[in-house]
Scaffold this motif. Structure first.
Motif, PDB file in Angstrom:
ATOM      1  N   PRO A  37      -5.184   3.959   2.386  1.00 31.47           N
ATOM      2  CA  PRO A  37      -4.197   3.918   1.303  1.00 31.47           C
ATOM      3  C   PRO A  37      -4.771   4.520   0.023  1.00 31.47           C
ATOM      4  O   PRO A  37      -5.957   4.396  -0.246  1.00 31.47           O
ATOM      5  CB  PRO A  37      -3.921   2.429   1.127  1.00 31.47           C
ATOM      6  CG  PRO A  37      -5.141   1.751   1.632  1.00 31.47           C
ATOM      7  CD  PRO A  37      -5.695   2.629   2.712  1.00 31.47           C
ATOM      8  N   THR A  40       0.845  -1.193   0.000  1.00 33.04           N
ATOM      9  CA  THR A  40       0.000   0.000   0.000  1.00 33.04           C
ATOM     10  C   THR A  40       0.878   1.238   0.000  1.00 33.04           C
ATOM     11  O   THR A  40       2.004   1.220   0.490  1.00 33.04           O
ATOM     12  CB  THR A  40      -0.941   0.065   1.227  1.00 33.04           C
ATOM     13  OG1 THR A  40      -0.167   0.262   2.403  1.00 33.04           O
ATOM     14  CG2 THR A  40      -1.794  -1.183   1.356  1.00 33.04           C
ATOM     15  N   TYR A  45      -3.046   0.321  -3.731  1.00 41.29           N
ATOM     16  CA  TYR A  45      -2.670  -0.951  -3.133  1.00 41.29           C
ATOM     17  C   TYR A  45      -2.644  -2.013  -4.223  1.00 41.29           C
ATOM     18  O   TYR A  45      -3.284  -1.871  -5.268  1.00 41.29           O
ATOM     19  CB  TYR A  45      -3.606  -1.366  -1.990  1.00 41.29           C
ATOM     20  CG  TYR A  45      -5.058  -1.397  -2.366  1.00 41.29           C
ATOM     21  CD1 TYR A  45      -5.636  -2.547  -2.895  1.00 41.29           C
ATOM     22  CD2 TYR A  45      -5.857  -0.276  -2.194  1.00 41.29           C
ATOM     23  CE1 TYR A  45      -6.971  -2.564  -3.251  1.00 41.29           C
ATOM     24  CE2 TYR A  45      -7.189  -0.300  -2.538  1.00 41.29           C
ATOM     25  CZ  TYR A  45      -7.739  -1.438  -3.070  1.00 41.29           C
ATOM     26  OH  TYR A  45      -9.056  -1.464  -3.428  1.00 41.29           O
TER      27      TYR A  45
END
Length: 153
Positions: free
Chosen positions: A68, A58, A71
């Motif tokens: 995040p 992430t 990812y």
């Protein structure tokens, strides 16, 4: 993030341990005293499970890993037709023995003294070991100097 962890767990479970496969192989028949046929012992080395090398990566702007911005699941098990970026990322993790904390910054890279934090995480399984890495870099240049193309997701 939870669906990615479930995907990672299912990857590890799907490869399974070699002992489960070895238990399904029947033992060789025992020759009788009068028989002249001999049997080679059964070896289970060909039944060994592949190495599990899967990591969830992430990237988040700022000093916190959540939420995040990007990812990805990086699977480093051997496969045909691997993309170059994946091969480079897997090579970096191989060099670091699966733990990004073992990566060292490049001595040839000079980064600006500009604070624009980037937080990265790597969570997964590498050769049977659980890996959990989280680090905040001062800017993208510092991240690239240390982790190369690993977090180019």
């Amino acid at each position: 993030m939870k669906p990615l962890l479930a995907l990672l767990a299912s990857t590890a479970i799907a490869t399974g341990p070699a002992t489960a496969l070895a238990a399904t192989v029947p033992p060789p028949p025992q020759p009788s005293a009068t028989a002249k046929t001999s049997y080679a012992p059964v070896t289970t080395s060909h039944l060994a499970a592949p190495r599990v090398r899967a990591v969830i990566l992430t990237v988040a702007s700022g000093e916190k890993a959540q939420p995040p911005e990007r990812y990805a699941l990086l699977s480093c098990t051997p496969s045909v037709g691997a993309r170059l970026a994946r091969a480079e990322a897997c090579a970096l993790l191989e060099k670091a023995k699966g733990d990004p904390a073992n990566l060292q910054p490049s001595r040839d890279t000079y980064c600006p003294m500009m604070f624009s934090p980037v937080t990265v995480t790597a969570t997964g399984i590498w050769d049977g070991r659980f890996v959990r890495f989280e680090h905040t870099f001062g800017n993208d240049c510092e991240l690239r100097s240390t982790a190369g193309s690993l977090f180019d997701i």
